[in-house]
Every structure is written in C-alpha cells, then in structure tokens.
Motif scaffolding. Sequence first.
Motif, PDB file in Angstrom:
ATOM      1  N   ARG A   1       0.845  -1.207   0.000  1.00  0.00           N
ATOM      2  CA  ARG A   1       0.000   0.000   0.000  1.00  0.00           C
ATOM      3  C   ARG A   1       0.880   1.256   0.000  1.00  0.00           C
ATOM      4  O   ARG A   1       0.576   2.243  -0.694  1.00  0.00           O
ATOM      5  N   LEU A   2       1.974   1.217   0.757  1.00  0.00           N
ATOM      6  CA  LEU A   2       2.880   2.360   0.784  1.00  0.00           C
ATOM      7  C   LEU A   2       3.516   2.570  -0.591  1.00  0.00           C
ATOM      8  O   LEU A   2       3.565   3.696  -1.097  1.00  0.00           O
ATOM      9  N   SER A   3       3.993   1.480  -1.214  1.00  0.00           N
ATOM     10  CA  SER A   3       4.638   1.603  -2.532  1.00  0.00           C
ATOM     11  C   SER A   3       3.662   2.150  -3.567  1.00  0.00           C
ATOM     12  O   SER A   3       4.010   3.012  -4.380  1.00  0.00           O
ATOM     13  N   ARG A   4       2.427   1.657  -3.540  1.00  0.00           N
ATOM     14  CA  ARG A   4       1.456   2.135  -4.517  1.00  0.00           C
ATOM     15  C   ARG A   4       1.092   3.600  -4.250  1.00  0.00           C
ATOM     16  O   ARG A   4       0.942   4.403  -5.184  1.00  0.00           O
ATOM     17  N   GLY A   5       0.984   3.970  -2.982  1.00  0.00           N
ATOM     18  CA  GLY A   5       0.694   5.364  -2.655  1.00  0.00           C
ATOM     19  C   GLY A   5       1.781   6.298  -3.168  1.00  0.00           C
ATOM     20  O   GLY A   5       1.496   7.365  -3.725  1.00  0.00           O
ATOM     21  N   ILE A   6       3.052   5.888  -3.013  1.00  0.00           N
ATOM     22  CA  ILE A   6       4.153   6.725  -3.492  1.00  0.00           C
ATOM     23  C   ILE A   6       4.142   6.802  -5.015  1.00  0.00           C
ATOM     24  O   ILE A   6       4.387   7.862  -5.601  1.00  0.00           O
ATOM     25  N   ALA A   7       3.837   5.663  -5.678  1.00  0.00           N
ATOM     26  CA  ALA A   7       3.771   5.664  -7.140  1.00  0.00           C
ATOM     27  C   ALA A   7       2.656   6.594  -7.630  1.00  0.00           C
ATOM     28  O   ALA A   7       2.826   7.328  -8.611  1.00  0.00           O
ATOM     29  N   LEU A   8       1.503   6.563  -6.958  1.00  0.00           N
ATOM     30  CA  LEU A   8       0.406   7.461  -7.327  1.00  0.00           C
ATOM     31  C   LEU A   8       0.798   8.916  -7.093  1.00  0.00           C
ATOM     32  O   LEU A   8       0.455   9.805  -7.873  1.00  0.00           O
ATOM     33  N   LYS A   9       1.546   9.162  -6.025  1.00  0.00           N
ATOM     34  CA  LYS A   9       2.014  10.530  -5.756  1.00  0.00           C
ATOM     35  C   LYS A   9       2.937  11.008  -6.863  1.00  0.00           C
ATOM     36  O   LYS A   9       2.814  12.125  -7.362  1.00  0.00           O
ATOM     37  N   ARG A  10       3.864  10.137  -7.266  1.00  0.00           N
ATOM     38  CA  ARG A  10       4.785  10.529  -8.342  1.00  0.00           C
ATOM     39  C   ARG A  10       4.036  10.796  -9.647  1.00  0.00           C
ATOM     40  O   ARG A  10       4.457  11.618 -10.454  1.00  0.00           O
ATOM     41  N   ALA A  11       2.927  10.087  -9.844  1.00  0.00           N
ATOM     42  CA  ALA A  11       2.125  10.292 -11.054  1.00  0.00           C
ATOM     43  C   ALA A  11       1.222  11.513 -10.938  1.00  0.00           C
ATOM     44  O   ALA A  11       0.471  11.817 -11.869  1.00  0.00           O
ATOM     45  N   GLY A  12       1.260  12.210  -9.790  1.00  0.00           N
ATOM     46  CA  GLY A  12       0.435  13.398  -9.599  1.00  0.00           C
ATOM     47  C   GLY A  12      -0.996  13.101  -9.192  1.00  0.00           C
ATOM     48  O   GLY A  12      -1.831  14.006  -9.164  1.00  0.00           O
ATOM     49  N   ARG A  13      -1.276  11.851  -8.804  1.00  0.00           N
ATOM     50  CA  ARG A  13      -2.646  11.467  -8.419  1.00  0.00           C
ATOM     51  C   ARG A  13      -2.727  11.458  -6.892  1.00  0.00           C
ATOM     52  O   ARG A  13      -2.821  10.419  -6.237  1.00  0.00           O
TER      53      ARG A  13
END
Length: 572
Positions: free
Chosen positions: A261-273
């Motif tokens: 969940r943490l990794s996906r949250g960071i990936a979404l943050k990097r994508a601007g979502r």
Amino acid sequence: MTLAAATAIAAPDAGADAAARFAQGEHCMDLAANDPQAALKLAAQQQTAPQPDLALHLRICAGYAHERAGRSEQALAAYEAAVTEARSRSLQRHLALALTLRGEQNAVRGLYTSAIADLKEAYTLEHEHGTHAREVYVLNAIANLYADRNVRDYDNALQYYRKTLEAHEQRGDLQGQATAHFNIGSTLESQEKLDEALKTMQRAVELDRKRGAPLDVADDEKAVAVVLSKLGRHNDALRMLADVERLYAKGAAPDSIAAFRLSRGIALKRAGRYAQALPDIDAARAYFLAQENLRFLEKIHDERAQVLAALGDWREAFTARGEYEKVHQKLQDQLLDERTARLRVQFDSEQQKRQNELLERENAAAQRELQYAASVRNWQLAALVLSLAGIAALAVLMTRQVKLARTMRDLALTDELTRLPNRRHFLALAEAALSDAKRHGTPMTLAGLDIDFFKKVNDTYGHAAGDVLLQRVAHALRGAVRPSDAVGRMGGEEFSALLRGADLEQARTVAERMRAAVQSLDCSDISPDLRPTISIGLSQIVDTSERLDALCKRADDALYRAKELGRNCVVG
C-alpha cells in the motif's frame, strides 16, 4: 534463500537421533515459511518433547511462524527466550538460529546495535561449525544492514550480496539467486542507478517465475514497479502494481500488504494522483503505527506530508512533517553508535582476523626462536607490552577522532537553526546537479527565496520570534518541494531551492506551491497580525556553458524584480 531453506541444507553432522530431531525442527521451520498456522499447531503438539534440543527448535519455529504471520511482538519474545535457553544449555546451533532471527527483527525495528551484535555472533557460530548455507544466509542479513538507508554503506552491501550470489550459483539454488538479484537491484536503486537496478530486478522476476513462486514474483514486481515509477514510467508502474495486488490477494502476509500500500501510494504521488495516493499511505501508516516500526514510519510521514501539501492541506502537512521529524530524530538517536565505521569494526575486523591467523602463528614461531635467552626474553616482553599499550591508546584516539570528524562534518554541512543544508552544502549540491543536467541534457532551475519584511519581524517581536519564523518557513519549504528537489538556507532570511529536471514552467508550479505554503503558515502564537510571505526569483539553465555563479546571479536578479513588483510573488 529463506531461513527455512538454509536450515534444511545445514542439518548437523551428529548422531542418528540428533539428526532425526533436527529434521523434525527443520520440517517445522519449512512449514512456517508457507503455512504459519500449521507450523504453530505442530510446534504446540510437540513442544513437550523430552529432548531439550527438539523442544527448543520447535519454540524457535513457533516464533518464526509468528513472524511470517506478521505478529512481530510474539516473534521477538520467542526469539529472546530461545537465545537465553540455548545459551544456558550450550546448544550452539540452535543459538545461532535464534540469534539470526532476533537480529533480523531488531534490524527491522531500527535497533542496529543489537542487530549487528546478534548477526555477528551468529555468523561466527555458523562459520565455526562449517554450516555453509546458513553462513551465507547470515552474511546476506549483514549485507542487508549495510544497505539499510539509515546506514547507507552501499558499496559494502553490494560486495556481500555478490558473494552470496556466487555461492547460490555454485549450488544451483534458484531461490537464493533470485533473492541476491533482488537485493543487488534494491541497493543499486538506493544509489540512483535506476537502469541497472531495473535489469537486475527483472532477472529476479525471471528466476522466481521459473521456480513457480507467485508471492515471490509479486514482491519482485512490486520492486520493479517502484523503479519504473522513479524513471517516470507511471502507467507501466501502476499497471504492474495492479498485477501485484492480484497476486497478494492469494495469501500475502500483513507486512507485505502494508508495504505494498505504501509503494502504490508513493507511485500514485509521483504520477500526480494525490487524492488516490493518500488512502494507501494512510493505510500503511495505521498498520506500521500499530507495529511501532520506526523504519517504515519515517518514510510514511515524509511521503504523507508531501501528499497533503500537494492537496493544499497545509495544516495537516505541517503536522505530518512534525511527526516525520520526531521519528527521524528517534532513529538518529538510535544510530549514534551505529554508523558504518562501527559495522566495519565489528564484522570486517573478524574477517580480517581469520585471514591473518596463519601470519600470526608464523610470527609467534619467530618470536619463540628469537627468545633464546632469559634476559633477552624479558626485555622483548616488556617492549611488546609497551607497544601494545601504545597501539591500544592510538586506536582509542583514532576512533574518537573519526567520530568527532564525522560530527563536525555534519555540523559543517547543516544550518543549525533550520536543519536545512547550509550555503556551502547547498552550493555543492547545486554544482553537482548542474553538471548532471549538462551531461544528460536535462533542464534545471534555481530559485532564490527571501522572507518579506523579515527585519520588521525581528525589530517588532524580537530575534527569538524571528528564529521561530525561520524554522517554520524552512519546514514549509521542505514540505512543498518535490522529493528530487533540495532547499538550503543561504544566510539570514535568504533561502535557495534546487529544482532538478524542471524547466521554468514546472519550476513556477513548485515555486507557487512554496509561496502558498509560507503564506498559509499560522503564526498567531507569535502575533495575530503576523502573516509571513516570501518572494521568489527563478532562473533556468540557458546552455551547457552556463556557470553556477551566473545562474545564481540571474535568480537573484529575478528575486529583486519580485520585490519591486510588491513581494509575495514569483518572477522568472
């Protein structure tokens, strides 16, 4: 290689009865790796066995089952008890196993002193007994400590990971090879060698697919997705994370799900979502708060502050940044005696000692030949004692000097009040970033920042209030920039921001976020009338011949124009 697999390979060369009992214990360990509940049931049924070695092995297995099920507190308690009993009964192999498991748990909790002590002792025991597979496993665990982002001795970590890879390749152990490739890739990622990291992690995926291990494939693909996200390939990263989620749904441990969940949250943050990122980061935060896992919480609070700032929730972002600072300081306190020099002294010195054993024996023989007369022997002994005392004193002095030098280096690079890079450190970062931008042909923008009417704050409310304002502005700026950016204090009320990979349009977005963050600061505790603002000037690299001093001057010129335009604005 899992610890269960290493244990299975390393069955002791003892009598038939002892070997059979060890086989029962290793069967339980292997079961715990895949079905923790079944292993707990087996351990409970047989822990009343009259043989102390078997009963102890099963208690260690019960702790390992708790660990695999995500119950770290129960696991650690079981390992503590097992270490105590193994010492009291002189069961050296069981002691090595319990120390290894306890050391890994302490490392996860950020207790590096305890972790290295346990793993060092376990390595010595395994080396003495010639249990090669478990010796390699413990070597890998020590490499994990070197690679920890709070230790960051990445070169040593890569050296030991590659040694474990060679050992697994010699044995044809696909699982061990996959684990080594995964660890090497993760370390390369920490060094920002992302292309190399991606290739190495993809090799781990291939090996685990060949083994038919879906949950291990999921772990590998999660790591690949993180690298893809860092490379800016956001759609590929999120698509792969969706596959990982489906694989984890088949039975991943709670720790793995929270980390996902943490990794996906960071990936979404990097994508601007950002709105989609926050629920994942909050879910990971809730889990690791319950586990009191400082290593994960430090990262979570940092990422959460950035997401909240991007969403415009500055109050919560400031609170999250404060939580990050508390956890970071706690980890730093624990790390006071845990830096790389200590690790090298405690582990590498043992390696060097074993390599020098033959030479020491030869020297001893030569000494015996030279001591042919009683009078000469007495003088040589006295000289040797004095030399050793001098060497010991020099060693203590050198150790203190190294620690002092590192402390002074940290102080020399950090602004004491704001904890931001100071002018000297920031300019060094900017010089390196400028060289990288020229070499790769990527944009870079420098921002000059100045707190508006700061002298009036000092004159009206006093210098103590001015210091508080400087600290709050520093926190706000650090929370508003991107992870790849850097903010430094240049002196007085002046700051600078290094915006890597940003052209003027992108830099203006970040600068507006910084300006809004400062404008949103609540300083009512100082004075209800205090509303701090900043002015910002931007300058982008013009061509490959541009020097840093020219870039800084253009940023300063833009900052002066912002002041002339009425302050609290961005010019560039």
